[in-house]
Design an enzyme around this catalytic site. Sequence first.
Site: not given
Length: 369
Positions: A34, A261
Amino acid sequence: MRPTWIDVDLGAVAHNTRLLVELVHPAELCAVVKADAYGHGMIPVARTAVEAGAAACGVALVDEGRQLREGGIEAPILLLSEPRPYEFAEVVEHRLTPTVYQGAGLAAAAAAAAAAGVRLPVHLKVDTGMGRVGAPAAAMLLLADAVAERDTLDLAGVWTHCAVADEPDNPFTDHQIQQFNQLLARLRVAGHHGFCRHLANSAVAMAHPRGRFDMVRCGIALYGIAPSPALAGRLALQPAMTVRTEVAMVKTIAAGTPVSYGHHFHAPCDTVLATIPIGYADGWARRLGICGGEVLIGGRRRPIAGVVTMDQTMVDCGPDHPVAPGDEVILLGRQGTEEITAVEIAQRIDTIAYEIVCKFGRRMPLRFT
């Protein structure tokens, strides 16, 4: 083409599959593929695992099962969650084996099978302590009886899932195994037998032999990663994923220069700064730059400088380390004698290795070797 990609070693997947098949014999192996095989590429991984001895594949979604069938996978495909009622027609069409744990799901499964004129094998799931999905133990006998009463359904399996098996000393796993055994005994007394019994995930398969029953559902170990640090070294697993990029830009910055940042990083000395084209939009965690994250350049560990940005990451290469645009950078995997593992990255950002490999986005192509 953007020089950032994921290499998937299918030879490692095959090796891990064979190890698990040998470990759990005579139980069978269900390869859990999955979530795009935990980021490794669902169809190539499923094909490799089946060829290496896996008896079935496990997925979460009907759409994943359909993709496997369209990709040529003929092995049994187990849906690990109950489909929505309207999806059962597609379940039947693609010969998927659904998990059921609610009356409405069982009725929808029977109706879809009747409409197609087939008998549909179903697995019933019981909740023995995970608290997620699954019928309570008290309802399981009623569900099994309801399956037996429908001539379009076959009771092909009964299963449960363990909550703390990656903690090998936690007694709750033994409690869940005991609960499951008690349920199986009640089903036998009521005349239900001949179905596949399964409880084990990778951690149970490795640490709790009596929990293997008839089949084990292995996901993370298939990809060469131990279910938890406590289980590292139990098997000679080979990591299958390597995340690569290359240096895009190099410049020298002066001591004290702020980077990225928020200016969380200031150069401790005159240093070479390399920018690499990968960021948090690719699943590379933003906070790695402020919690000790590193990459490999030239076979040496180099710290991330400042927060990871959306598309780019800066790396402090030090004042004496030659680096040039185009140099290979390893974010996950081995370079020379050094290796950065999914477990290491996970520990830096307080998560688990499963999340690390699943998060890498499809902006990075998969290359299979």
